[in-house]
Scaffold this active site. Structure first.
Site, short mmCIF file in Angstrom:
data_model
loop_
_atom_site.label_atom_id
_atom_site.label_comp_id
_atom_site.label_asym_id
_atom_site.label_seq_id
_atom_site.Cartn_x
_atom_site.Cartn_y
_atom_site.Cartn_z
N CYS A 123 0.82 -1.21 0.00
CA CYS A 123 0.00 0.00 0.00
C CYS A 123 0.85 1.26 0.00
CB CYS A 123 -0.92 0.00 1.22
SG CYS A 123 -2.01 -1.43 1.25
N HIS A 259 -2.79 6.99 3.35
CA HIS A 259 -3.29 5.78 2.69
C HIS A 259 -4.64 5.43 3.31
CE1 HIS A 259 -3.94 1.74 1.50
NE2 HIS A 259 -3.55 1.21 2.65
N ASN A 290 -10.24 0.21 0.32
CA ASN A 290 -8.77 0.28 0.41
C ASN A 290 -8.19 -0.24 -0.91
OD1 ASN A 290 -6.07 -0.44 0.81
ND2 ASN A 290 -6.37 -0.96 2.97
O1 UT7 Z 1 -3.84 -1.38 3.67
C1 UT7 Z 1 -2.85 -2.11 4.30
C2 UT7 Z 1 -2.90 -1.96 5.75
N1 UT7 Z 1 -4.11 -2.56 6.28
C3 UT7 Z 1 -4.71 -2.05 7.32
O2 UT7 Z 1 -4.25 -1.03 7.78
C4 UT7 Z 1 -5.88 -2.76 7.92
C5 UT7 Z 1 -5.77 -2.71 9.39
N2 UT7 Z 1 -6.76 -3.49 10.14
C6 UT7 Z 1 -8.09 -3.24 10.11
O3 UT7 Z 1 -8.54 -2.40 9.35
C7 UT7 Z 1 -8.95 -3.98 11.09
O4 UT7 Z 1 -8.15 -4.82 11.87
C8 UT7 Z 1 -10.11 -4.81 10.45
C9 UT7 Z 1 -11.15 -3.83 9.91
C10 UT7 Z 1 -9.58 -5.72 9.37
C11 UT7 Z 1 -10.80 -5.65 11.52
O5 UT7 Z 1 -11.29 -4.81 12.54
P1 UT7 Z 1 -10.98 -5.12 14.07
O6 UT7 Z 1 -11.67 -4.10 14.86
O7 UT7 Z 1 -9.48 -5.24 14.21
O8 UT7 Z 1 -11.71 -6.52 14.28
P2 UT7 Z 1 -11.16 -7.83 15.03
O9 UT7 Z 1 -10.43 -8.67 14.06
O10 UT7 Z 1 -10.46 -7.43 16.29
O11 UT7 Z 1 -12.50 -8.55 15.43
C12 UT7 Z 1 -13.43 -7.96 16.37
C13 UT7 Z 1 -14.70 -8.78 16.42
C14 UT7 Z 1 -14.47 -10.26 16.65
O12 UT7 Z 1 -15.59 -10.76 17.38
P3 UT7 Z 1 -15.52 -10.95 18.98
O13 UT7 Z 1 -14.39 -11.90 19.23
O14 UT7 Z 1 -15.26 -9.58 19.53
O15 UT7 Z 1 -16.88 -11.48 19.31
C15 UT7 Z 1 -14.48 -10.89 15.29
O16 UT7 Z 1 -14.88 -12.22 15.28
O17 UT7 Z 1 -15.36 -8.70 15.15
C16 UT7 Z 1 -15.49 -10.02 14.59
N3 UT7 Z 1 -15.25 -9.89 13.17
C17 UT7 Z 1 -16.21 -9.63 12.28
N4 UT7 Z 1 -17.54 -9.46 12.41
C18 UT7 Z 1 -18.25 -9.18 11.30
C19 UT7 Z 1 -14.06 -9.97 12.51
N5 UT7 Z 1 -14.24 -9.74 11.21
C20 UT7 Z 1 -15.56 -9.56 11.02
C21 UT7 Z 1 -16.36 -9.27 9.90
N6 UT7 Z 1 -17.67 -9.08 10.09
N7 UT7 Z 1 -15.82 -9.13 8.67
#
Ligand code: UT7
Length: 344
Positions: A123, A259, A290
């Site tokens: 990115c 970004h 993204n």
């Molecule tokens: O461009 C290159 C660089 N990339 C980035 O900078 C991306 C950076 N990371 C992110 O944008 C975020 O980490 C994500 C948007 C990908 C994920 O968000 P998050 O707040 O980090 O979610 P998480 O993985 O910590 O998951 C939180 C909760 C979990 O449930 P519990 O354990 O709290 O009940 C997951 O199971 O959300 C759940 N979850 C989802 N729910 C619905 C994880 N992914 C999903 C989903 N839809 N797609």
């Protein structure tokens, strides 16, 4: 025998002359993706800021989108294709390991005989390529450089992967970099951390895929939370250093254009940097998703087209991603292309 090798001298300074973009026509709202990842429109909007993204058609790829964006950047810059000495393409989604995409883009744009090569910095690719182009113009190894960030991430994603399927998207953005009487592309601050190469990666490797036909084809995978923790805190000091090196204070900025990784990362960086209220902040992720190496030029286009920033305004660019790698620089914003469409 001894001989003196001639010294090269370039332009005193460099600038982005013109910018062009290519946004695929196909709009994909969150609801089109949620059933495959057991998610919801509300979760995606809350966690990432994304409302919709654009996916390219089967016949489109980084070359076709790069050509469209490049043509529009050349049109906006007011130079002829014969003036371009080099084409640099930042991409991680060209489906051929060889040959590179840039020579084909140059050929299709009628840019004959120019140096042309791809860079892979995830990115952060566009900001890396922009730094190279500015240095080339200042060093004298090119008069004008066409810099393109182009991605078709929809080809490289697993639509059932909850961490990536809703984040990544397709598009291209390009700028022509050329000489300037005054500094309009500031010193780059860039770096990498290969100890975190696993955080955003292709999996499996092509070698593993070839040796075991039962495993899924390679796709991009992301340890989203690890990247989420790394980005705002590591990137804020990088952004401050880019401002210091450019001799620009944060209140002198007209725009902050990070970004478009995740809206929450943008907001956290803006808070950490104490971006003043008068500075426009790029939030293109809501409509574009993204788009990796294409996200910074696409976000510049949106800010200028929407009247939030203007050509000549001073902006802080910062990009980060796979590698992990990052690059930031302060720039004067380019003219955008207003006589050609933004869609293919
Ligand atoms: O461009 C290159 C660089 N990339 C980035 O900078 C991306 C950076 N990371 C992110 O944008 C975020 O980490 C994500 C948007 C990908 C994920 O968000 P998050 O707040 O980090 O979610 P998480 O993985 O910590 O998951 C939180 C909760 C979990 O449930 P519990 O354990 O709290 O009940 C997951 O199971 O959300 C759940 N979850 C989802 N729910 C619905 C994880 N992914 C999903 C989903 N839809 N797609």
């Amino acid at each position: 025998m001894s001989a003196d090798i001639a010294a090269i001298t370039g332009a005193a300074h460099a600038q982005m002359l013109g910018l062009g973009v290519c946004r695929p026509r196909r709009v994909v709202p969150n609801v089109d993706l949620t059933s495959a990842i057991d998610s919801s429109d509300e979760w995606i909007q809350t966690r990432s800021g994304i409302r919709q993204r654009r996916f390219a058609e089967a016949a489109e790829n980084v070359i076709t989108m790069g050509v469209s964006a490049g043509q529009r950047a050349i049109s906006a810059s007011g130079i002829g294709v014969g003036d371009i000495d080099c084409v640099i393409m930042a991409t991680s989604t060209h489906l051929y390991q060889t040959p590179a995409a840039a020579p084909q883009v140059a050929h299709q744009l009628n840019i004959r005989g120019a140096a042309a090569f791809d860079v892979s910095a995830g990115c952060a690719g566009f900001c890396h390529a922009l730094a190279l182009a500015a240095d080339m113009v200042r060093a004298g190894s090119a008069g004008h450089v066409l810099v393109i960030g182009a991605e078709k991430l929809s080809d490289n994603m697993d639509p059932t992967d909850r961490s990536t399927a809703f984040i990544f998207a397709d598009g291209a953005g390009a700028v022509v970099v050329g000489p300037s009487r005054t500094p309009k592309i500031g010193p780059v601050v860039w770096g990498s951390d290969g100890s975190q190469s696993h955080a955003i990666r292709q999996e499996p490797s092509w070698g593993e895929f070839r040796s075991d036909p039962t495993i899924e084809r390679p796709a991009v995978r992301m340890e989203g939370t690890a990247v989420f923790r790394w980005a705002p805190f590591t990137m804020a000091p990088v952004a401050r250093k880019a401002l210091d090196k450019a001799g620009v204070t944060i209140d002198q900025l007209d725009a902050f254009i990070p970004h478009q990784a995740n809206m929450r990362i943008t907001e956290a960086m803006a808070r950490s940097l104490k971006i003043p209220a008068h500075v426009a902040i790029a939030r293109d992720i809501t409509e574009a998703g993204n788009t990796s190496a294409a996200s910074v030029p696409l976000a510049i286009d949106t800010l200028i087209r929407g009247g939030e920033a203007r050509a000549g305004g001073i902006a802080l660019l910062i990009a980060f991603g796979a590698g992990l790698s990052y690059a930031a620089q302060v720039v004067a914003l380019p003219e955008i292309c207003s006589d050609l469409p933004v869609h293919n």
